[in-house]
Design an enzyme around this catalytic site. Sequence first.
Site, mmCIF file in Angstrom:
data_model
loop_
_atom_site.group_PDB
_atom_site.id
_atom_site.type_symbol
_atom_site.label_atom_id
_atom_site.label_comp_id
_atom_site.label_asym_id
_atom_site.label_seq_id
_atom_site.Cartn_x
_atom_site.Cartn_y
_atom_site.Cartn_z
ATOM 1 N N GLU A 26 -9.264 55.999 30.030
ATOM 2 C CA GLU A 26 -10.348 55.681 30.941
ATOM 3 C C GLU A 26 -10.217 56.636 32.113
ATOM 4 O O GLU A 26 -9.336 56.489 32.955
ATOM 5 C CB GLU A 26 -10.259 54.241 31.444
ATOM 6 C CG GLU A 26 -11.446 53.882 32.318
ATOM 7 C CD GLU A 26 -11.125 52.965 33.498
ATOM 8 O OE1 GLU A 26 -12.079 52.433 34.082
ATOM 9 O OE2 GLU A 26 -9.947 52.789 33.841
ATOM 10 N N ASP A 45 -5.641 52.577 31.120
ATOM 11 C CA ASP A 45 -6.436 52.206 32.284
ATOM 12 C C ASP A 45 -6.257 53.212 33.421
ATOM 13 O O ASP A 45 -5.139 53.644 33.709
ATOM 14 C CB ASP A 45 -5.952 50.818 32.742
ATOM 15 C CG ASP A 45 -6.821 50.212 33.820
ATOM 16 O OD1 ASP A 45 -8.032 50.115 33.608
ATOM 17 O OD2 ASP A 45 -6.276 49.826 34.868
#
Length: 556
Positions: free
Chosen positions: A242, A200
């Site tokens: 990401e 993330d």
Amino acid sequence: MDQRWYKNTIIYSLSVDSFLDGNGDGIGDFVGLMNRLDYLNGLGVGAVWLTPFHPSPRRDHGYDVADYYSVDPRYGSLGDFVEFTHGCHTRGMRVMMDLVLNHTSDQHPWFQAALADPDSKFRDYYIWSDEKPADAHEGMVFPGVQDSTWTYSPEAKAWYYHKFFDFQPDLNIANPQVQTELMKIIAFWLELGVSGFRMDAVPFLIAADGIRVKDAEPAYGLLRRIRELAQWRKGDAVFLAEANIPPEDCLKYFGEDGDRLHMMFNFPVNQTLFYALASADTRPLRAMLEASRDLPPTAQWAHFLRNHDELDIGRLPDDQRQAVFDAFGPDKDMQLYGRGIRRRLAPMLGGDRRRLELAYSLMLTMPGTPVIRYGDEIGMGDDLSLPERDAARTPMQWSGARNGGFTSSTDPVRPVIDDGPYGYRTVNVAMQRTDSGSLLNWTERMLRTRKELPELGQGSYTILPAPDHVLAMCYVLEANVSVFVHNLLDQRAELRIPVLAQDCSDRPLVCIQTNEIIPRHADGWYHLVLQPSGYRWLRIGGLEDMIVGEEPEADA
Ligand code: GLC
Ligand code: CA
């Protein structure tokens, strides 16, 4: 031929809470999910990516982690998780999970200890300031909803830094003890059978302004150390970043020698692909594909249409962004954070089957690994009455039974879409299963074909000359040669494709979907007609002509 699993697989993303409720309390759980592993396997999924399932106040869909080492009791236990990974493995599927290391929940015991005692070792796990920093109202990730990046804690008598919401304090990655904790978390889940992590918010995780060390460089070295650990503990584990960054920066994340992260979502291709769908102009998409080349051999792009967040078009030039808003999210209520659209794919495309197929076909033929979002395989809709990104996070629609078969409870975790063209009585798995022409069955066939075309995940590619509204790409992997053509305009297109590779110039192209044979024309080109919004997957010799390759080289 490269046998690395992540180069020729299909990743399916879901959140446990909205997939299937196994115990009737209204919240999806691991027992429910395990009941649907055969469904996922049947669809052709190779890896299941779970969004965060840890104990969490769930103020940001679980991206506010309160305990990295367990499972939210609402979803089950660690035992259920291991049963789930085992269930995946027996079906030849792998498990990927979110790894949220940029920040914790403010309820995490580390942050609580840091608040309570300035001398605690946990104080330095986070980032503090005695004064309100001058830039406290800059750099918010959720503008319009989030007001600042620094918040005062009366308990700590200091300001703490948070790139995201104020209940998500950023970890101080520069602290070696924090790095040790991160390594332990990765190692823990690898031991429990996980094959990969969706990492993330990587640019923030390693960003200098989140570290606040004088003259700090982004901590790319950390990415290499994480890779080293994973390769030692579980050689085939992968990290999927990401990172919504310009393509020219991607090598910093992959590592020039492929010694950092294995995979990255290709956000630039995603944004220009939506622009191409909105405008029929494929030139920006072509430019991003050109800029995405020349990766180290172990590196791989991941391609997607929609994910659990807003469709982020923030990197498009203003006029292109406006064109996408006009086409797919014209109402203010459909837009989010000034840069995105909070809708599902099917409603954005007006539920038009031809446009949906075109979008899927484009995404599946991008150079890399496809990632599918749960529910998109049946064309699920969104619920704009829900706040922010929750609009596209409604429960999976399994059948026409009450609450779409998601739960027997009358109180689902988020409302099931129950009316209009996307309501569960109209759009559900059970109905589409019995209809050979349904989107579900079409998707399954496309995924199956996609897996028979390793040149898409591993080959080299050329963008063939074509009018701006047509994207024609040729892929070559050893003796495998394929061509994929997409007509973005809603008008018939005639096309001539040049000779593809020297040694196959006399052979016909075979349309994979129809077996139609396209001979080489006397002028040396292949002549094609594309229907409005039409697409063709073509291969020299067809699928029967598959060439088997050599052993893979050693990993980086
Ligand atoms: C990522 C996630 C998003 C989350 C944020 C904070 O951008 O995709 O859902 O809110 O990180 O963790
Ligand atoms: Ca439940």
